[in-house]
Enzyme design. Structure first.
Site, PDB file in Angstrom:
ATOM      1  N   LYS A 204       0.846  -1.195   0.000  1.00  0.00           N
ATOM      2  CA  LYS A 204       0.000   0.000   0.000  1.00  0.00           C
ATOM      3  C   LYS A 204       0.889   1.255   0.000  1.00  0.00           C
ATOM      4  O   LYS A 204       0.695   2.156  -0.790  1.00  0.00           O
ATOM      5  CB  LYS A 204      -0.905  -0.042   1.233  1.00  0.00           C
ATOM      6  N   GLU A 210      10.427  -4.678   4.786  1.00  0.00           N
ATOM      7  CA  GLU A 210      10.515  -6.083   4.386  1.00  0.00           C
ATOM      8  C   GLU A 210      10.216  -6.236   2.894  1.00  0.00           C
ATOM      9  O   GLU A 210      10.933  -6.913   2.159  1.00  0.00           O
ATOM     10  CB  GLU A 210       9.495  -6.936   5.166  1.00  0.00           C
ATOM     11  N   GLY A 265      -4.956  -1.994   4.962  1.00  0.00           N
ATOM     12  CA  GLY A 265      -4.183  -3.155   4.510  1.00  0.00           C
ATOM     13  C   GLY A 265      -4.905  -4.468   4.770  1.00  0.00           C
ATOM     14  O   GLY A 265      -5.028  -5.318   3.884  1.00  0.00           O
ATOM     15  N   ARG A 266      -5.428  -4.636   5.984  1.00  0.00           N
ATOM     16  CA  ARG A 266      -6.049  -5.930   6.345  1.00  0.00           C
ATOM     17  C   ARG A 266      -7.447  -6.091   5.747  1.00  0.00           C
ATOM     18  O   ARG A 266      -8.074  -7.131   5.935  1.00  0.00           O
ATOM     19  CB  ARG A 266      -6.066  -6.083   7.864  1.00  0.00           C
ATOM     20  N   GLU A 351      -5.029  -6.701  14.803  1.00  0.00           N
ATOM     21  CA  GLU A 351      -4.499  -5.396  14.386  1.00  0.00           C
ATOM     22  C   GLU A 351      -5.627  -4.356  14.441  1.00  0.00           C
ATOM     23  O   GLU A 351      -5.392  -3.187  14.724  1.00  0.00           O
ATOM     24  CB  GLU A 351      -3.883  -5.480  12.979  1.00  0.00           C
ATOM     25  N   HIS A 382      -6.053 -33.337  17.728  1.00  0.00           N
ATOM     26  CA  HIS A 382      -4.971 -34.207  18.192  1.00  0.00           C
ATOM     27  C   HIS A 382      -3.813 -33.385  18.714  1.00  0.00           C
ATOM     28  O   HIS A 382      -2.677 -33.852  18.756  1.00  0.00           O
ATOM     29  CB  HIS A 382      -4.538 -35.129  17.050  1.00  0.00           C
ATOM     30  N   LYS A 502       8.919  -0.889  13.859  1.00  0.00           N
ATOM     31  CA  LYS A 502       9.585  -0.748  12.558  1.00  0.00           C
ATOM     32  C   LYS A 502      10.698   0.297  12.664  1.00  0.00           C
ATOM     33  O   LYS A 502      11.794   0.110  12.161  1.00  0.00           O
ATOM     34  CB  LYS A 502       8.589  -0.274  11.495  1.00  0.00           C
TER      35      LYS A 502
END
Ligand code: F6P
Length: 540
Positions: A204, A210, A265-266, A351, A382, A502
């Site tokens: 965005k 990263e 973003g999400r 978030e 399990h 960040k």
């Protein structure tokens, strides 16, 4: 206004006193018909809350809370583009991304639906050119693979959706690089052919450390793998709100698929960020996915509170978190294709609602988002279901199940459904000491085998996993997250909590590479760790 001062909240607090001391079995005894009455439908999904520790009175006061908190007004404010993301002064219009083409939502003189449709049209045309072989790589070869480089909302949605629709993949094979750990890029690029690989840089902001590090790494990989003087640009595409920064990186404007600051973003998988999905599953499956989201949007906007899936789901979340004090929520999809759904929902819910101050800047007086986690059933059974059934911490669960498999294996699917229902039953009822004694269990083992039950669980079901039902499911969780945020009085659309980390990481990089020495601003424990890690890296 502090939510705890509302009469509906106070009534719920009184109900909670009783609810905490009674068992789900008591509720069932009072209303044995819960299974037939406690569910609602919308956009192809059923939400069954009959196994929640919620009486009719509690549900009625929860609905009163939703009313008192102005959910309908808040919903309209979102859908009509008011700047409800107050700390960033932005509208929140992911619903415009999947609105009907003839709809219109105008913000500052710009029709956001029209803008979305234009980008969708460009994505469609590009995908068709790539899949038909009209759009090829620098050496004239057809693309076979697409690598999406992005992180957080620019990764988790496309990963989850391509995995969920894996058996529909007939287009490019999708790969996702997200982690700045070079291992991620190394492993994902292994075996890929630069001549036939299309690379999407999904960011965005086009500034995320990263993503930009991985984008540079992959560009170098393309340069090394293609003949000298090749047009590397033929392999690169940007998905971003920052056209200028994408151009600076060397991607021409016509290869930038844009979106806008009103898409968080999400909440962006229905935007240009979904291009990897479209390239993998094709245009019509992606459009069906958007149609599923749209159907849930319409349901959310129009259904009355008591019949509204996102509203009721959010109210159950609030009841479990704030009144029954249940700190975590497990999402358990009984559908292997949804194996990345819990990871996707972690970002969406935590978030969005992992906040400690209300929208007005004052500290909240109540708990906000629970920790969300999960795995597909039956695998989780399990593993961690032991803790769900007999641990000391209560867990609230969402069990997602489909009446049909995507594969022709009805008998085996019946085993899957049986397990989902069995887990929901045991979570609710447990198994008492008297039942165990009656079954002849050795007295010294009875306590070990007691299952307290009283673990609240919501069952969500639909007929079969399709792009449409997936889209509706995603929108259901999006809107439930929004409603919870409104009830808690927080802004669900910023994420300041991730920004500072960040900044700190950026400052530490030169100390770790050895280009600089830690100064007095670096805490002693951090500089000690840097020194130890550097000497370990340099040791034989
Ligand atoms: O992790 C924080 C965050 O801002 C997320 O909200 C977002 O999805 C992600 O980073 C990626 O940001 P961008 O798309 O700008 O690279």
């Amino acid at each position: 206004m502090d939510v705890t001062t509302l009469p509906s909240w106070q009534k719920l607090t009184a109900h909670a006193e009783r609810a905490r001391s009674e068992h789900f079995r008591d509720l069932l005894e009072r209303r044995p018909e819960r299974g037939r009455t406690c569910h609602l439908q919308g956009a192809g999904w059923t939400l069954d809350w009959s196994r929640q520790r919620v009486s009719a009175e509690v549900m009625s006061d929860l609905l009163a809370l939703a009313f008192d908190r102005g959910i309908s007004t808040a919903t309209e404010a979102m859908f009509t583009g008011q700047r409800i993301n107050t700390t960033e002064n932005r509208s929140v219009l992911h619903t415009a991304l999947r609105a009907n083409a003839h709809d219109s939502v105008v913000v500052d003189g710009v029709d956001c639906v029209k803008e979305s449709q234009a980008v969708l049209g460009a994505m469609r045309a590009f995908t068709e050119r790539v899949l038909s072989g009209d759009e090829v790589g620098a050496t004239g070869q057809r693309f076979t693979d697409v690598v999406n480089i992005g992180i957080g909302g620019s990764d988790l949605g496309p990963v989850m959706v391509t995995q969920a629709l894996k058996d529909l993949q007939g287009g490019l094979a999708p790969h996702f690089i997200s982690n700045v750990d070079p291992t991620d890029a190394h492993e994902k690029l292994r075996g890929l052919n630069p001549h036939t690989t299309l690379v999407l840089i999904a960011s965005k902001t086009f500034t995320t450390t990263e993503t930009m590090a991985n984008a540079r790494l992959v560009r170098t990989w393309l340069e090394a793998g293609l003949p000298r003087e090749s047009n590397i640009g033929a392999h690169l595409v940007a998905l971003s709100t920052a056209v200028d920064l994408a151009e600076e990186f060397g991607i021409s404007e016509d290869r930038v698929f844009g979106f806008w600051d009103w898409v968080g973003g999400r909440y962006s998988v229905g935007s240009a960020i979904g291009l990897s999905v479209m390239l993998a599953v094709g245009v019509s499956a992606f459009e069906e996915f958007l149609a599923g989201m749209r159907d849930m949007d319409i349901h959310f906007r129009t259904a009355e509170l008591a019949n509204n899936l996102p509203v009721v789901m959010a109210l159950l979340g609030v009841w479990n978190r704030n009144f029954l004090n249940i700190p975590t929520r497990a999402v358990l999809p009984y559908e292997q294709y949804l194996h990345r759904l819990p990871a996707y929902l972690q970002q969406l819910t935590m978030e969005s609602n992992g906040k400690r101050v209300a929208a007005d800047g004052n500290a909240v007086s109540i708990e906000t988002a629970p920790v969300l986690w999960g795995e597909p059933g039956t695998n989780g059974q399990h593993s961690f279901h032991q803790l769900i059934h007999q641990g000391t911490q209560p867990v609230a669960c969402d069990i997602i199940v489909f009446s049909q498999s995507r594969h022709d294996a009805a008998r085996q699917h019946a085993t899957l459904v049986a397990n989902a229902l069995a887990q929901a039953q045991v979570m609710a009822l447990g198994r008492s000491a008297s039942e165990l004694h009656a079954a002849g269990v050795a007295p010294d083992l009875v306590e070990h085998k007691v299952m307290p039950g009283n673990r609240p669980c919501t069952l969500l079901w639909s007929k079969v996993l399709t792009p449409h039902s997936l889209g509706a499911l995603v929108a259901l969780y999006e809107h439930a997250t929004f409603v919870e945020g409104v009830i808690w009085g927080i802004n669900s659309f910023d994420q300041w909590g991730v920004e500072y980390g960040k900044e700190v990481a950026t400052r530490l990089v030169p100390f770790i590479t050895g280009d600089d020495r830690p100064d007095s601003a670096v805490p002693e424990f951090t500089s000690a760790s840097i020194a130890q890690l550097r000497s370990l890296a340099e040791s034989d």
